[in-house]
Scaffold this motif. Sequence first.
Motif, PDB file in Angstrom:
ATOM      1  N   ALA A 126      -7.662 -41.827 -28.982  1.00 34.81           N
ATOM      2  CA  ALA A 126      -8.122 -42.348 -30.274  1.00 34.81           C
ATOM      3  C   ALA A 126      -7.994 -41.285 -31.366  1.00 34.81           C
ATOM      4  CB  ALA A 126      -9.562 -42.840 -30.168  1.00 34.81           C
ATOM      5  N   ARG A 127      -8.361 -40.056 -31.048  1.00 35.06           N
ATOM      6  CA  ARG A 127      -8.213 -38.966 -32.028  1.00 35.06           C
ATOM      7  C   ARG A 127      -6.747 -38.753 -32.370  1.00 35.06           C
ATOM      8  NH1 ARG A 127     -12.385 -35.631 -29.026  1.00 35.06           N
ATOM      9  NH2 ARG A 127     -10.588 -34.622 -28.095  1.00 35.06           N
ATOM     10  N   ARG A 132      -5.632 -41.581 -34.722  1.00 39.78           N
ATOM     11  CA  ARG A 132      -6.159 -41.354 -36.077  1.00 39.78           C
ATOM     12  C   ARG A 132      -5.400 -40.241 -36.789  1.00 39.78           C
ATOM     13  NH1 ARG A 132     -11.136 -41.217 -33.287  1.00 39.78           N
ATOM     14  NH2 ARG A 132     -12.003 -43.306 -33.159  1.00 39.78           N
ATOM     15  N   ARG A 133      -5.119 -39.165 -36.058  1.00 34.05           N
ATOM     16  CA  ARG A 133      -4.406 -38.036 -36.651  1.00 34.05           C
ATOM     17  C   ARG A 133      -2.974 -38.424 -37.022  1.00 34.05           C
ATOM     18  NH1 ARG A 133      -6.213 -34.541 -33.302  1.00 34.05           N
ATOM     19  NH2 ARG A 133      -4.587 -34.804 -31.744  1.00 34.05           N
ATOM     20  N   ALA A 189      -3.152 -40.678 -40.068  1.00 39.80           N
ATOM     21  CA  ALA A 189      -3.505 -39.895 -41.258  1.00 39.80           C
ATOM     22  C   ALA A 189      -2.303 -39.075 -41.733  1.00 39.80           C
ATOM     23  CB  ALA A 189      -4.689 -38.988 -40.964  1.00 39.80           C
ATOM     24  N   GLU A 229      -4.274 -45.353 -44.409  1.00 39.33           N
ATOM     25  CA  GLU A 229      -5.712 -45.250 -44.667  1.00 39.33           C
ATOM     26  C   GLU A 229      -6.469 -46.538 -44.394  1.00 39.33           C
ATOM     27  OE1 GLU A 229      -6.134 -43.870 -48.668  1.00 39.33           O
ATOM     28  OE2 GLU A 229      -5.251 -41.918 -48.224  1.00 39.33           O
ATOM     29  N   LEU A 254      -7.929 -49.545 -38.454  1.00 37.31           N
ATOM     30  CA  LEU A 254      -7.152 -49.102 -37.294  1.00 37.31           C
ATOM     31  C   LEU A 254      -6.594 -50.246 -36.455  1.00 37.31           C
ATOM     32  CD1 LEU A 254      -9.294 -46.067 -36.122  1.00 37.31           C
ATOM     33  CD2 LEU A 254      -7.129 -46.036 -37.361  1.00 37.31           C
ATOM     34  N   ALA A 309      -1.457 -50.813 -39.268  1.00 40.19           N
ATOM     35  CA  ALA A 309      -1.695 -49.603 -38.484  1.00 40.19           C
ATOM     36  C   ALA A 309      -0.685 -49.499 -37.350  1.00 40.19           C
ATOM     37  CB  ALA A 309      -3.117 -49.589 -37.928  1.00 40.19           C
ATOM     38  N   THR A 324      -3.919 -48.580 -31.025  1.00 43.16           N
ATOM     39  CA  THR A 324      -4.672 -48.822 -32.252  1.00 43.16           C
ATOM     40  C   THR A 324      -5.954 -49.593 -31.980  1.00 43.16           C
ATOM     41  OG1 THR A 324      -3.275 -50.731 -32.776  1.00 43.16           O
ATOM     42  CG2 THR A 324      -2.705 -48.627 -33.836  1.00 43.16           C
ATOM     43  N   ALA A 362      -8.366 -47.117 -30.513  1.00 43.86           N
ATOM     44  CA  ALA A 362      -8.876 -46.222 -31.547  1.00 43.86           C
ATOM     45  C   ALA A 362      -9.898 -46.928 -32.438  1.00 43.86           C
ATOM     46  CB  ALA A 362      -7.724 -45.675 -32.386  1.00 43.86           C
TER      47      ALA A 362
END
Length: 114
Positions: free
Chosen positions: A67-68, A71-72, A75, A80, A83, A88, A108, A111
Amino acid sequence: MMSNCMGVTGMFGKRETAVVVLRDADAIAESIRAALADASEAERPGLERAAALVAAAAEGGDAELRARWVRRRLADAGYEGELDAVAAVKSLRQAEPGLSLVAAVQLTKEAAAR
C-alpha cells in the motif's frame, strides 16, 4: 522496501506481473545499531531517530508495504485522487508499464483499504 515489478508468464502463457516485496529493514537496523555502538554524542540523536524510523517502517506487513508503494508511485506520478478510482489504476499502470490491469486493480484496492 519494494522492488519494481517483474514480468512472469502464467500457466496459460498470459503474461502477468508480480510485485515482489523485499524486506531489508533487519539489515538496515543492524547497520544503524553497529553505527550507534561507535557513535559520538553528536551523532547519537540522529542515529537513534533513524533506528526508530526503521523500526516503524518494519512494523507493517506485506499488505501495508504494498500500500505504501502504491501511494508513493501514485504520488510520484502526480496522482492526487481516490486510491480505488479507475484513474488511480490508470496512473499506476502508466507509472509501472509492466503492471497488469488485474494487478493494478488489486494493488489500488488494497491501498485504498489501508
